[in-house]
Each structure stands twice: as structure tokens, then as C-alpha cells.
Design an enzyme around this catalytic site. Structure first.
Site, PDB file in Angstrom:
ATOM      1  N   GLY A 124     -74.389 -37.826   4.998  1.00 54.05           N
ATOM      2  CA  GLY A 124     -74.304 -36.786   3.932  1.00 54.05           C
ATOM      3  C   GLY A 124     -74.025 -37.048   2.350  1.00 54.05           C
ATOM      4  O   GLY A 124     -72.869 -37.535   2.033  1.00 54.05           O
ATOM      5  N   ASN A 129     -75.574 -28.378  -5.307  1.00 58.34           N
ATOM      6  CA  ASN A 129     -75.880 -28.222  -6.702  1.00 58.34           C
ATOM      7  C   ASN A 129     -76.270 -29.663  -7.317  1.00 58.34           C
ATOM      8  O   ASN A 129     -76.636 -29.810  -8.217  1.00 58.34           O
ATOM      9  CB  ASN A 129     -74.782 -27.899  -7.507  1.00 58.34           C
ATOM     10  N   GLU A 363     -85.132 -37.632   0.714  1.00 57.52           N
ATOM     11  CA  GLU A 363     -84.679 -39.006   0.221  1.00 57.52           C
ATOM     12  C   GLU A 363     -85.540 -39.282  -1.048  1.00 57.52           C
ATOM     13  O   GLU A 363     -85.684 -40.337  -1.145  1.00 57.52           O
ATOM     14  CB  GLU A 363     -85.250 -39.849   1.364  1.00 57.52           C
TER      15      GLU A 363
HETATM   16  C1  LIG Z   1     -85.505 -31.297   6.161  1.00 55.83           C
HETATM   17  C2  LIG Z   1     -84.347 -32.094   5.147  1.00 55.83           C
HETATM   18  C3  LIG Z   1     -83.726 -32.832   5.410  1.00 55.83           C
HETATM   19  C4  LIG Z   1     -82.668 -33.574   4.746  1.00 55.83           C
HETATM   20  N1  LIG Z   1     -81.800 -34.448   5.314  1.00 55.83           N
HETATM   21  C5  LIG Z   1     -80.853 -34.979   4.567  1.00 55.83           C
HETATM   22  C6  LIG Z   1     -79.910 -35.898   4.823  1.00 55.83           C
HETATM   23  O1  LIG Z   1     -79.814 -36.046   6.153  1.00 55.83           O
HETATM   24  N2  LIG Z   1     -78.824 -36.100   3.971  1.00 55.83           N
HETATM   25  C7  LIG Z   1     -78.645 -36.007   2.798  1.00 55.83           C
HETATM   26  O2  LIG Z   1     -77.939 -36.473   2.158  1.00 55.83           O
HETATM   27  N3  LIG Z   1     -79.789 -35.238   2.279  1.00 55.83           N
HETATM   28  C8  LIG Z   1     -80.595 -34.658   3.193  1.00 55.83           C
HETATM   29  N4  LIG Z   1     -81.872 -34.027   2.475  1.00 55.83           N
HETATM   30  C9  LIG Z   1     -81.808 -33.407   1.095  1.00 55.83           C
HETATM   31  C10 LIG Z   1     -82.817 -34.028   0.243  1.00 55.83           C
HETATM   32  O3  LIG Z   1     -82.787 -35.544  -0.071  1.00 55.83           O
HETATM   33  C11 LIG Z   1     -82.890 -33.304  -1.066  1.00 55.83           C
HETATM   34  O4  LIG Z   1     -83.573 -31.980  -0.855  1.00 55.83           O
HETATM   35  C12 LIG Z   1     -83.796 -34.085  -1.939  1.00 55.83           C
HETATM   36  O5  LIG Z   1     -83.201 -35.141  -2.424  1.00 55.83           O
HETATM   37  C13 LIG Z   1     -84.013 -33.010  -3.459  1.00 55.83           C
HETATM   38  O6  LIG Z   1     -82.732 -32.499  -3.706  1.00 55.83           O
HETATM   39  P1  LIG Z   1     -82.826 -30.981  -4.100  1.00 55.83           P
HETATM   40  O7  LIG Z   1     -83.557 -30.290  -2.811  1.00 55.83           O
HETATM   41  O8  LIG Z   1     -81.572 -30.560  -4.565  1.00 55.83           O
HETATM   42  O9  LIG Z   1     -83.953 -30.803  -5.281  1.00 55.83           O
HETATM   43  P2  LIG Z   1     -83.699 -31.001  -6.888  1.00 55.83           P
HETATM   44  O10 LIG Z   1     -82.932 -32.309  -7.442  1.00 55.83           O
HETATM   45  O11 LIG Z   1     -83.098 -29.585  -7.272  1.00 55.83           O
HETATM   46  O12 LIG Z   1     -85.128 -30.759  -7.428  1.00 55.83           O
HETATM   47  C14 LIG Z   1     -85.738 -29.716  -7.702  1.00 55.83           C
HETATM   48  C15 LIG Z   1     -87.012 -29.900  -8.339  1.00 55.83           C
HETATM   49  O13 LIG Z   1     -86.721 -30.479  -9.680  1.00 55.83           O
HETATM   50  C16 LIG Z   1     -87.565 -32.093  -9.724  1.00 55.83           C
HETATM   51  N5  LIG Z   1     -86.698 -33.068 -10.649  1.00 55.83           N
HETATM   52  C17 LIG Z   1     -85.213 -32.965 -10.366  1.00 55.83           C
HETATM   53  N6  LIG Z   1     -84.796 -34.105 -11.155  1.00 55.83           N
HETATM   54  C18 LIG Z   1     -85.788 -34.560 -12.128  1.00 55.83           C
HETATM   55  C19 LIG Z   1     -85.942 -35.339 -12.976  1.00 55.83           C
HETATM   56  N7  LIG Z   1     -84.860 -35.978 -13.543  1.00 55.83           N
HETATM   57  N8  LIG Z   1     -87.405 -35.718 -13.438  1.00 55.83           N
HETATM   58  C20 LIG Z   1     -88.307 -34.808 -12.939  1.00 55.83           C
HETATM   59  N9  LIG Z   1     -88.264 -34.181 -11.960  1.00 55.83           N
HETATM   60  C21 LIG Z   1     -87.000 -33.637 -11.533  1.00 55.83           C
HETATM   61  C22 LIG Z   1     -87.633 -32.553  -8.351  1.00 55.83           C
HETATM   62  O14 LIG Z   1     -88.496 -33.547  -8.289  1.00 55.83           O
HETATM   63  C23 LIG Z   1     -87.983 -31.121  -7.639  1.00 55.83           C
HETATM   64  O15 LIG Z   1     -89.230 -31.119  -7.842  1.00 55.83           O
HETATM   65  C24 LIG Z   1     -82.752 -33.322   3.298  1.00 55.83           C
HETATM   66  C25 LIG Z   1     -83.548 -32.307   2.886  1.00 55.83           C
HETATM   67  C26 LIG Z   1     -84.573 -31.546   3.790  1.00 55.83           C
HETATM   68  C27 LIG Z   1     -85.291 -30.449   3.135  1.00 55.83           C
END
Ligand SMILES: Cc1cc2nc3c(=O)[nH]c(=O)nc-3n(C[C@H](O)[C@H](O)[C@H](O)COP(=O)(O)OP(=O)(O)OC[C@H]3O[C@@H](n4cnc5c(N)ncnc54)[C@H](O)[C@@H]3O)c2cc1C
Length: 380
Positions: A124, A129, A363
């Protein structure tokens, strides 16, 4: 770099194919439809040695390397990538974090159970947010004598409900302090530790994704992994290796999509000929095959560096970014080649198409990989 397919890899691939015929293929579309996470399957995968792929034999693992690991994730994902995702998250996130950063007592306690598949692991980092900006997390671990009190929630966590243990990253210092995050290992059943909402997803539906919730959860200091304040640096190292995992999932999806498309293009006739004889279709197949080879090379380059213990941040990010975007392109073309039938659940490409998209997000999104690559090449 030598990444020729070894005899061991061929044997493992054959074992996975046999296993899948009996234990995965007959059920996978129902699991997909109902979002059923088949917990018992992972015990069986453990018996095959697939739940502790990189764990040394002394801890009950298979003691294989990253080239082998790519072949394993790829082979499973050619069949059902949601099972591939769960095997990948278990191996490369939770289990690897313990393997790389736990003390000897923690390794003895947890690795044999994880490697045998008796226990499923979760990891995790992400919160509601803070996804890409994970270092800004809000979950706290406040010191109370020999204990830490965890409060907060983790979002989108693979195996948040069914996982027997979770590696959890929590804030032990101020926001903005690079040494302000620590990794803990938390066992299911610990008071104050529960799971929350399960996500209803586009793809990878048999892989469980849900919330981890901490409400005054007391954790003994013995559950800290590595040093206090090292959690974020540890997480970044784990994600470097995890990128090989996600790239391999995409590679498997792309290979499965190409295999299905080659077969279909030779069988399906229009205008009195197999559609493969039309250059418009044959060129699609040629592009798909070429992109798959390129992604495979990048992934094995990253694996080779990882096996040698060398820094692979740049190549890992390139491999993950290229393979995951390639997976989406190839799965999209596979639907196109299948025409209307590709849009139905009667052919495997429909599921590949839905599953493929996760790899450009999980990831570290494609945009974040570009930030990593740009940082690395500008520093060179
Ligand atoms: C099926 C699934 C399994 C998962 N498993 C795990 C797990 O086991 N453990 C865990 O910890 N997490 C897990 N995750 C979380 C995953 O790693 C995150 O969803 C991912 O890192 C993106 O974060 P977010 O969804 O909050 O998107 P956000 O960070 O909110 O991003 C939204 C958009 O903004 C863009 N963006 C954000 N910052 C920037 C920047 N600086 N410059 C340009 N573009 C940017 C992103 O590329 C994206 O297009 C999982 C997610 C899914 C969907």
C-alpha cells in the site's frame, strides 16, 4: 545480455499452459464478469513455484532471476492478465519489499508463507489524493512507546481484502521531509486494520483492487521494514523492479493478442480470401510483431541490469512505458482485425483490450515514466 529462452523457462511455460487449461481457462470469463478473485488459485500457483519466483530457495522460493520472471508473467498474461497482475503484485511489490528490506527474523517469518502461496501479499503506497504524488501521502504512523499508531487509508490496493499481510508506507515525519516515510508490515486481523470499498473496474477484473483502512491501528516497532524514514526510497526501488512486472504483463497481453489475430486473419475470409492476404491486415500484423520484439528487448535489458544489481531506473521506466503503450496499441489492432467479432466476448481480444489499459497507469503512469526518463537523461 543473453536472454535466449532457457530450458527451464520452456518447462515453466509448458507447466503454466497445462495448469491454465484446467484451472484458469474454463473459469476466467466468469471471474471477469463477476469480478471474482479466486483466492484458492493462488495456493495452487504457489505449488507451481510462481508465488515466490525471485525468493531464494532457503526461504522456500524458486530462486529464479528477472529473465525467468518476465517469461512467467508474460505466459500467465497471455491467458488471463488479471491473474498475471495479481501474481505480479504479490511477487514484485509485497514479497520483494520484504525480501529486499526486511531483517532476518521478518524474512524467516513471512517469506516462506508468501512464496508457497499460503499467504497473499498486498502493498500500500497510493492514497485517494496522492497517486503520482505518493510522497505527499497523508497516512500517519505516530510513535507511542514501542508501538506506532497508524491512521489513514490506502486506495487502489491489489489484494486489499484478501491479502494476509500488507506492506504499508506511512508518514512518520513532516510532509516534504524525504526521510519522513517508513514502511511497516501489517498482518490481517490486527485491530484497527480493515479493508474498504472494492473497485468495479474496466479490466483486470479478477484481480482484487480495494482500500486499506487504518483506524488507530497499533503496530509494534518490530514490524518496521528496514530503517525508520527509509520507506519512500525503498518504495522507489521496489517500483523500479515493479516496472519490469507491468511491462511483462503488457508483453503477455500483446503476444496473446497477436496469436489470436494471426489465427483469425488466416481463417476469416472476405471477398473470397483470408483477410491475412489483404495488405492492410498483413501490415497491421507486421507492426504488431515488430513492436512486441522491441518491447521484449527493452524488458530483458532492464532485467539484465536488475539481475546484475545495477541501477536500472532509466531503462526500467523506458521498458514499462514502451511495453504498456505498445500493449494498448497491439490490443486495439487485434480488435480491428477481428472486426465485429472482436467486439464480443466470444474472442479473447475483447478482454485483452480492456486489461491492457491498466499497464499505462499502474505503478507509475506513462507521464510519470517520461518524467523519470527525462530526469535521467538530462542528468547523464
Ligand atoms: C488495478 C489497479 C491496481 C493498483 N494496485 C496498486 C497497489 O497494489 N498498490 C498501490 O500502492 N497502488 C496501486 N495502484 C495505484 C496506481 O499505482 C495509481 O493509480 C497510479 O500511480 C496513478 O495514480 P492516480 O490514479 O492517483 O492518478 P493521478 O496521479 O491523479 O494522475 C492523473 C493523471 O495526471 C497525470 N499526472 C500526474 N502528475 C503529473 C505530472 N507531474 N506531470 C504530468 N502528468 C501528471 C497522470 O499521468 C494521469 O494521467 C493500482 C491502480 C489500479 C488501477
Amino acid at each position: 545480455m543473453n536472454y535466449e529462452i532457457t530450458e527451464t523457462q520452456q518447462m515453466i511455460a509448458a507447466a503454466i499452459q497445462d495448469f491454465a487449461e484446467q484451472h484458469i481457462k474454463p473459469f476466467m470469463m466468469e471471474w471477469d464478469e463477476t469480478q471474482f478473485f479466486p483466492v484458492d488459485l493462488f495456493k495452487k500457483l504457489g505449488e507451481l513455484g510462481l508465488m515466490g519466483v525471485l525468493v531464494p530457495e532457503e526461504y522456500g522460493g524458486s530462486g529464479l532471476n528477472y529473465h525467468d520472471y518476465i517469461r512467467i508473467i508474460e505466459e500467465i498474461s497471455k491467458i488471463d492478465s488479471s491473474i498475471g497482475l495479481s501474481v505480479a503484485a504479490h511477487n514484485s511489490l509485497c514479497t520483494n519489499h520484504i525480501l529486499e528490506f526486511a531483517n532476518e527474523a521478518q524474512k524467516q517469518k513471512y517469506l516462506p508463507k508468501l512464496a508457497s502461496g499460503e499467504w497473499i501479499g498486498a502493498w500500500g503506497l497510493t492514497e485517494h489524493n496522492t497517486g503520482s504524488d505518493a510522497g505527499n501521502m497523508s497516512t500517519t504512523a505516530k510513535k507511542d512507546g514501542d508501538y506506532y499508531i497508524l491512521n489513514g487509508a490506502k486506495n487502489f490496493i491489489t489484494h486489499a481484502k484478501s491479502g494476509h499481510i500488507s506492506v504499508v508506507l506511512a508518514r512518520t515525519g513532516a510532509k516534504g521531509d524525504k526521510k519522513g516515510i517508513t514502511a511497516f508490515v501489517v498482518e490481517k486481523g490486527t485491530p484497527g486494520f480493515t479493508s474498504g470499498k472494492k473497485e468495479n473496474k474496466l479490466g483486470m477484473r479478477a484481480s482484487e483492487t480495494a482500500e486499506l483502512v487504518f483506524d488507530n491501528c497499533r503496530i509494534h516497532k518490530d514490524q518496521i521494514l528496514g530503517e525508520m524514514g527509509d520507506g519512500f526510497v525503498q518504495a522507489l526501488k521496489i517500483l523500479d523492479g515493479g516496472r519490469i512486472s507491468i511491462g511483462s504483463l503488457a508483453l503477455g497481453i500483446a503476444k496473446g493478442s497477436l496469436e489470436a489475430s494471426l489465427k483469425y486473419a488466416k481463417e476469416r475470409e472476405q471477398f473470397g480470401k483470408p483477410i491475412a492476404s489483404f495488405q492492410g491486415i498483413a501490415f497491421k500484423l507486421a507492426d504488431m510483431a515488430t513492436e512486441i520484439e522491441a518491447a521484449e528487448l527493452l524488458l530483458h535489458k532492464a532485467a539484465s541490469l536488475k539481475n546484475q544489481g545495477k541501477r536500472m531506473t532509466k531503462i526500467g521506466a523506458m521498458a514499462k512505458m514502451y511495453a504498456s503503450e505498445m500493449g494498448v496499441r497491439v490490443a486495439t489492432e487485434a480488435i480491428q482485425i477481428h472486426g465485429g467479432y472482436g467486439y464480443t466476448k466470444d474472442f479473447p481480444v475483447e478482454k485483452f483490450y480492456r486489461d491492457a489499459k491498466l499497464n499505462t497507469i499502474g505503478e507509475g503512469t506513462t507521464e510519470i515514466q517520461k518524467l523519470v526518463i527525462a530526469r535521467e537523461i538530462l542528468r547523464d
